[in-house]
Design a protein around this motif. Structure first.
Motif, PDB file in Angstrom:
ATOM      1  N   TRP A 354       0.809  -1.213   0.000  1.00  0.00           N
ATOM      2  CA  TRP A 354       0.000   0.000   0.000  1.00  0.00           C
ATOM      3  C   TRP A 354       0.847   1.271   0.000  1.00  0.00           C
ATOM      4  O   TRP A 354       0.390   2.316  -0.457  1.00  0.00           O
ATOM      5  CB  TRP A 354      -0.965  -0.030   1.179  1.00  0.00           C
ATOM      6  CG  TRP A 354      -1.956  -1.138   1.010  1.00  0.00           C
ATOM      7  CD1 TRP A 354      -1.954  -2.353   1.624  1.00  0.00           C
ATOM      8  CD2 TRP A 354      -3.058  -1.165   0.092  1.00  0.00           C
ATOM      9  NE1 TRP A 354      -2.989  -3.129   1.161  1.00  0.00           N
ATOM     10  CE2 TRP A 354      -3.684  -2.424   0.220  1.00  0.00           C
ATOM     11  CE3 TRP A 354      -3.573  -0.247  -0.817  1.00  0.00           C
ATOM     12  CZ2 TRP A 354      -4.796  -2.786  -0.532  1.00  0.00           C
ATOM     13  CZ3 TRP A 354      -4.681  -0.599  -1.574  1.00  0.00           C
ATOM     14  CH2 TRP A 354      -5.279  -1.860  -1.426  1.00  0.00           C
ATOM     15  N   LYS A 357       1.413   2.254  -3.642  1.00  0.00           N
ATOM     16  CA  LYS A 357       0.228   2.513  -4.443  1.00  0.00           C
ATOM     17  C   LYS A 357       0.162   3.898  -5.075  1.00  0.00           C
ATOM     18  O   LYS A 357      -0.220   4.018  -6.249  1.00  0.00           O
ATOM     19  CB  LYS A 357      -1.034   2.272  -3.611  1.00  0.00           C
ATOM     20  CG  LYS A 357      -1.420   0.811  -3.445  1.00  0.00           C
ATOM     21  CD  LYS A 357      -1.818   0.197  -4.767  1.00  0.00           C
ATOM     22  CE  LYS A 357      -2.186  -1.269  -4.622  1.00  0.00           C
ATOM     23  NZ  LYS A 357      -2.489  -1.888  -5.917  1.00  0.00           N
ATOM     24  N   SER A 361       0.092   2.854  -8.819  1.00  0.00           N
ATOM     25  CA  SER A 361      -1.275   2.891  -9.345  1.00  0.00           C
ATOM     26  C   SER A 361      -1.434   3.996 -10.378  1.00  0.00           C
ATOM     27  O   SER A 361      -2.083   3.811 -11.419  1.00  0.00           O
ATOM     28  CB  SER A 361      -2.274   3.108  -8.205  1.00  0.00           C
ATOM     29  OG  SER A 361      -2.284   2.024  -7.321  1.00  0.00           O
ATOM     30  N   LEU A 480      -8.907   1.144 -12.337  1.00  0.00           N
ATOM     31  CA  LEU A 480      -8.874   1.537 -10.929  1.00  0.00           C
ATOM     32  C   LEU A 480      -9.174   0.335 -10.042  1.00  0.00           C
ATOM     33  O   LEU A 480      -8.527   0.149  -8.993  1.00  0.00           O
ATOM     34  CB  LEU A 480      -9.881   2.655 -10.678  1.00  0.00           C
ATOM     35  CG  LEU A 480      -9.967   3.179  -9.247  1.00  0.00           C
ATOM     36  CD1 LEU A 480      -8.642   3.799  -8.820  1.00  0.00           C
ATOM     37  CD2 LEU A 480     -11.094   4.195  -9.114  1.00  0.00           C
ATOM     38  N   TRP A 481     -10.115  -0.511 -10.461  1.00  0.00           N
ATOM     39  CA  TRP A 481     -10.499  -1.668  -9.663  1.00  0.00           C
ATOM     40  C   TRP A 481      -9.336  -2.634  -9.508  1.00  0.00           C
ATOM     41  O   TRP A 481      -9.144  -3.243  -8.441  1.00  0.00           O
ATOM     42  CB  TRP A 481     -11.700  -2.365 -10.299  1.00  0.00           C
ATOM     43  CG  TRP A 481     -12.112  -3.637  -9.633  1.00  0.00           C
ATOM     44  CD1 TRP A 481     -12.112  -4.890 -10.167  1.00  0.00           C
ATOM     45  CD2 TRP A 481     -12.606  -3.788  -8.291  1.00  0.00           C
ATOM     46  NE1 TRP A 481     -12.576  -5.809  -9.270  1.00  0.00           N
ATOM     47  CE2 TRP A 481     -12.881  -5.159  -8.099  1.00  0.00           C
ATOM     48  CE3 TRP A 481     -12.838  -2.907  -7.238  1.00  0.00           C
ATOM     49  CZ2 TRP A 481     -13.372  -5.661  -6.898  1.00  0.00           C
ATOM     50  CZ3 TRP A 481     -13.312  -3.394  -6.043  1.00  0.00           C
ATOM     51  CH2 TRP A 481     -13.577  -4.757  -5.869  1.00  0.00           C
ATOM     52  N   GLU A 483      -6.385  -1.968  -9.098  1.00  0.00           N
ATOM     53  CA  GLU A 483      -5.411  -1.443  -8.150  1.00  0.00           C
ATOM     54  C   GLU A 483      -5.921  -1.416  -6.716  1.00  0.00           C
ATOM     55  O   GLU A 483      -5.126  -1.441  -5.769  1.00  0.00           O
ATOM     56  CB  GLU A 483      -4.995  -0.024  -8.558  1.00  0.00           C
ATOM     57  CG  GLU A 483      -4.209   0.042  -9.855  1.00  0.00           C
ATOM     58  CD  GLU A 483      -2.827  -0.578  -9.726  1.00  0.00           C
ATOM     59  OE1 GLU A 483      -2.278  -0.603  -8.612  1.00  0.00           O
ATOM     60  OE2 GLU A 483      -2.289  -1.051 -10.750  1.00  0.00           O
ATOM     61  N   ILE A 484      -7.247  -1.366  -6.512  1.00  0.00           N
ATOM     62  CA  ILE A 484      -7.756  -1.220  -5.151  1.00  0.00           C
ATOM     63  C   ILE A 484      -8.319  -2.527  -4.586  1.00  0.00           C
ATOM     64  O   ILE A 484      -8.559  -2.621  -3.383  1.00  0.00           O
ATOM     65  CB  ILE A 484      -8.853  -0.133  -5.074  1.00  0.00           C
ATOM     66  CG1 ILE A 484     -10.079  -0.531  -5.903  1.00  0.00           C
ATOM     67  CG2 ILE A 484      -8.307   1.200  -5.518  1.00  0.00           C
ATOM     68  CD1 ILE A 484     -11.231   0.444  -5.786  1.00  0.00           C
ATOM     69  N   ARG A 485      -8.500  -3.544  -5.428  1.00  0.00           N
ATOM     70  CA  ARG A 485      -9.048  -4.806  -4.915  1.00  0.00           C
ATOM     71  C   ARG A 485      -8.020  -5.439  -3.995  1.00  0.00           C
ATOM     72  O   ARG A 485      -6.813  -5.303  -4.152  1.00  0.00           O
ATOM     73  CB  ARG A 485      -9.417  -5.742  -6.050  1.00  0.00           C
ATOM     74  CG  ARG A 485      -8.280  -6.138  -6.944  1.00  0.00           C
ATOM     75  CD  ARG A 485      -8.726  -6.899  -8.168  1.00  0.00           C
ATOM     76  NE  ARG A 485      -9.210  -8.211  -7.819  1.00  0.00           N
ATOM     77  CZ  ARG A 485      -9.487  -9.165  -8.732  1.00  0.00           C
ATOM     78  NH1 ARG A 485      -9.343  -8.900 -10.022  1.00  0.00           N
ATOM     79  NH2 ARG A 485      -9.900 -10.343  -8.367  1.00  0.00           N
ATOM     80  N   TRP A 486      -8.475  -6.178  -3.012  1.00  0.00           N
ATOM     81  CA  TRP A 486      -7.609  -6.717  -1.951  1.00  0.00           C
ATOM     82  C   TRP A 486      -7.028  -8.071  -2.303  1.00  0.00           C
ATOM     83  O   TRP A 486      -6.130  -8.551  -1.612  1.00  0.00           O
ATOM     84  CB  TRP A 486      -8.415  -6.835  -0.665  1.00  0.00           C
ATOM     85  CG  TRP A 486      -8.688  -5.505  -0.039  1.00  0.00           C
ATOM     86  CD1 TRP A 486      -9.698  -4.652  -0.355  1.00  0.00           C
ATOM     87  CD2 TRP A 486      -7.957  -4.865   0.999  1.00  0.00           C
ATOM     88  NE1 TRP A 486      -9.650  -3.512   0.407  1.00  0.00           N
ATOM     89  CE2 TRP A 486      -8.581  -3.630   1.275  1.00  0.00           C
ATOM     90  CE3 TRP A 486      -6.833  -5.223   1.727  1.00  0.00           C
ATOM     91  CZ2 TRP A 486      -8.119  -2.759   2.235  1.00  0.00           C
ATOM     92  CZ3 TRP A 486      -6.372  -4.346   2.698  1.00  0.00           C
ATOM     93  CH2 TRP A 486      -7.008  -3.125   2.945  1.00  0.00           C
TER      94      TRP A 486
END
Length: 487
Positions: A354, A357, A361, A480-481, A483-486
């Motif tokens: 993180w 990011k 990202s 974007l998804w 990059e932010i999915r866990w």
């Protein structure tokens, strides 16, 4: 079979691996009064010859300085880069780096050799020419505890099946985009890379770009973008984006469909290069990052560089992301006294994932989104492409913001989203207000008649505007998804 033990094993002496070896050699702590013992293993230590990894953005230059390797861009014939220019339908827009920032462009192989030489002279680092064939796992815990490799310069390595075992508390895999170990390390968490096009590369001799010491992006109607940048005093790299499926005759494709739309001053050099040079291609792959250290991934091993995360090379951001990853990860590892403590390493990997990011990202999303706009594969994307070019023509923050994002100076996904959707809205504004060729004219008309849309056309343009904005959401949202999915 002989064996050697190290604190850290690094597989791959490319951008990420070489810089990580040097960065780790500087690690100190209260419990460690001697440098780490590090092995950097590379299949071939000969100078590589590749057509990508030749443009280092200002953010990457800053990362090099952060780990004490800034000298690696000196004495290799590197060219200072001060920004970009973009050409579209005979028009040109200047996009300079802000506040005096500079990048560097160079022959990839020369830069790699400089990085390896720096790593070779770092304290505690052994640079070994060896082909890594297997990961060694603990029989009981299945944790990675080393690798098997055949040294190129050893008698044992030259014997049939002869291999040497290298053991370490921590193994770092940085073997590039064609990684042999990505899937085995990531296990169920592995994502598949996607390839939509290839860059086909050639060297142009003794040409002058529209703006010297600037990367040049040419938007070609009906084709992918063409990227040009000087890599040495006499050499300029040309990268032609060719979409899937690749034509059987690449040279003919470039000469017939691409070269005529490039600046006329380059035509003779392009023809000469295609006649005398061997065309090479590299896949333009996209691989989103997956958080490491999870329960589905192997313990004792970390993926780094293109082995883990790839983006489209159009923006030249790959090396900047890799070097920034090295800066962050090496600093976090200074807090770990025992690299055999995987719980501590796993916590650190979560923090690293993180912490990287903002920059990774931004560059990952921008690379693919900008490629979609510059490639303009369809009517709606063509509207966005025109809006993007005219947005740059506004100057001021409409240039400073995007180029700061692209160059790694301003790592901010939110700023990227702001400018991306500003481009979309401006493209819609252009639909209603700017002159355009009158429908019904032949496409090859030298001087088409231009006229602004009539009021009677507004209802259709309103519908088209919604479709354009939705297309912008389709381009940006999934990126974007990723990059932010866990998981």
């Amino acid at each position: 079979m002989s064996s050697t033990h190290y604190d850290v094993l690094i597989v791959g002496a490319g951008i990420a691996g070489s810089s990580m070896a040097h960065a780790l050699s500087t690690i100190t702590s209260k419990s460690r009064d001697t440098p780490l013992k590090i092995a950097l293993l590379e299949r071939s230590l000969a100078e590589p010859d590749r057509i990508v990894g030749e443009l280092l953005q200002p953010g990457g230059v800053g990362a090099l300085k952060n780990i004490g390797m800034e000298s690696c861009v000196e004495n290799i014939g590197a060219i200072s880069v001060h920004g970009y220019c973009v050409t579209h339908s005979g028009r040109l827009v200047h996009i300079p780096y802000p506040n005096g920032y500079e990048g560097r462009s160079f022959h990839h192989g020369r830069f790699i050799m400089a990085l390896r030489e720096k790593a070779k002279h770092a304290a505690g680092v052994d640079v070994l020419e060896a082909t890594v064939t297997d990961l060694i796992e603990c029989e009981y815990t299945k944790r990675v505890i080393g690798v098997r490799a055949a040294r190129q310069n050893s008698e044992e390595g030259n014997e049939k099946g002869g291999k040497e075992s290298f053991f370490a508390d921590l193994v770092i895999i940085a073997d590039g985009c064609f990684s042999n170990f990505r899937n085995s390390v990531m296990g169920e968490a592995a994502r598949k890379s996607s390839t939509r096009s290839h860059f086909v590369g050639a060297i142009l001799k003794d040409v002058t770009l529209p703006m010297p010491q600037h990367g040049t992006v040419c938007l070609v109607r009906g084709q992918g973008p063409v990227l040009l940048y000087q890599v040495s005093e006499h050499d300029t790299r040309m990268l032609v984006d060719v979409k899937q499926p690749l034509p059987s005759d690449l040279k003919g494709h470039i000469l017939q469909n691409v070269a005529p739309q490039l600046p006329s001053a380059l035509h003779v050099a392009i023809h000469n290069a295609l006649e005398s040079d061997r065309l090479r291609r590299m896949p333009n792959s996209f691989l989103p990052p997956v958080e490491q250290g999870g329960k589905h991934m192997k313990e004792g091993v970390i993926l780094l560089g293109d082995a883990w995360n790839m983006r489209h090379p159009l923006t030249g951001g790959g090396m900047t992301v890799a070097l920034n990853d090295v800066v962050i990860l090496s600093k976090l590892l200074t807090r770990v006294d025992n690299f055999g403590d995987w719980d501590s390493i796993s916590d650190l990997l979560h923090e690293w994932h993180w912490a990287r990011k903002p920059l990774s990202s931004t560059i990952n999303i921008l690379s693919v989104a900008l490629y979609d706009l510059f490639g303009a594969d369809g009517e709606l994307l063509a509207v966005l492409q025109t809006g993007c070019f005219k947005y740059f023509e506004l100057g001021g923050e409409c240039i400073n913001g995007p180029v700061s994002l692209l160059s790694g100076i301003a790592p901010s996904p939110m700023l990227l989203a702001y400018h991306f959707f500003s481009v979309a809205l401006y493209a819609i504004w252009i639909l209603f207000t700017h002159e355009r060729p009158v429908p019904g004219q032949a496409q090859d008309t030298e001087k088409p008649i231009l006229a602004a849309p009539r009021i009677i056309e507004y209802p259709g343009l309103c519908i088209k505007s919604f479709r354009v904005f939705w297309m912008a959401c389709i381009v940006f949202g999934p990126l974007l998804w990723t990059e932010i999915r866990w998981w």
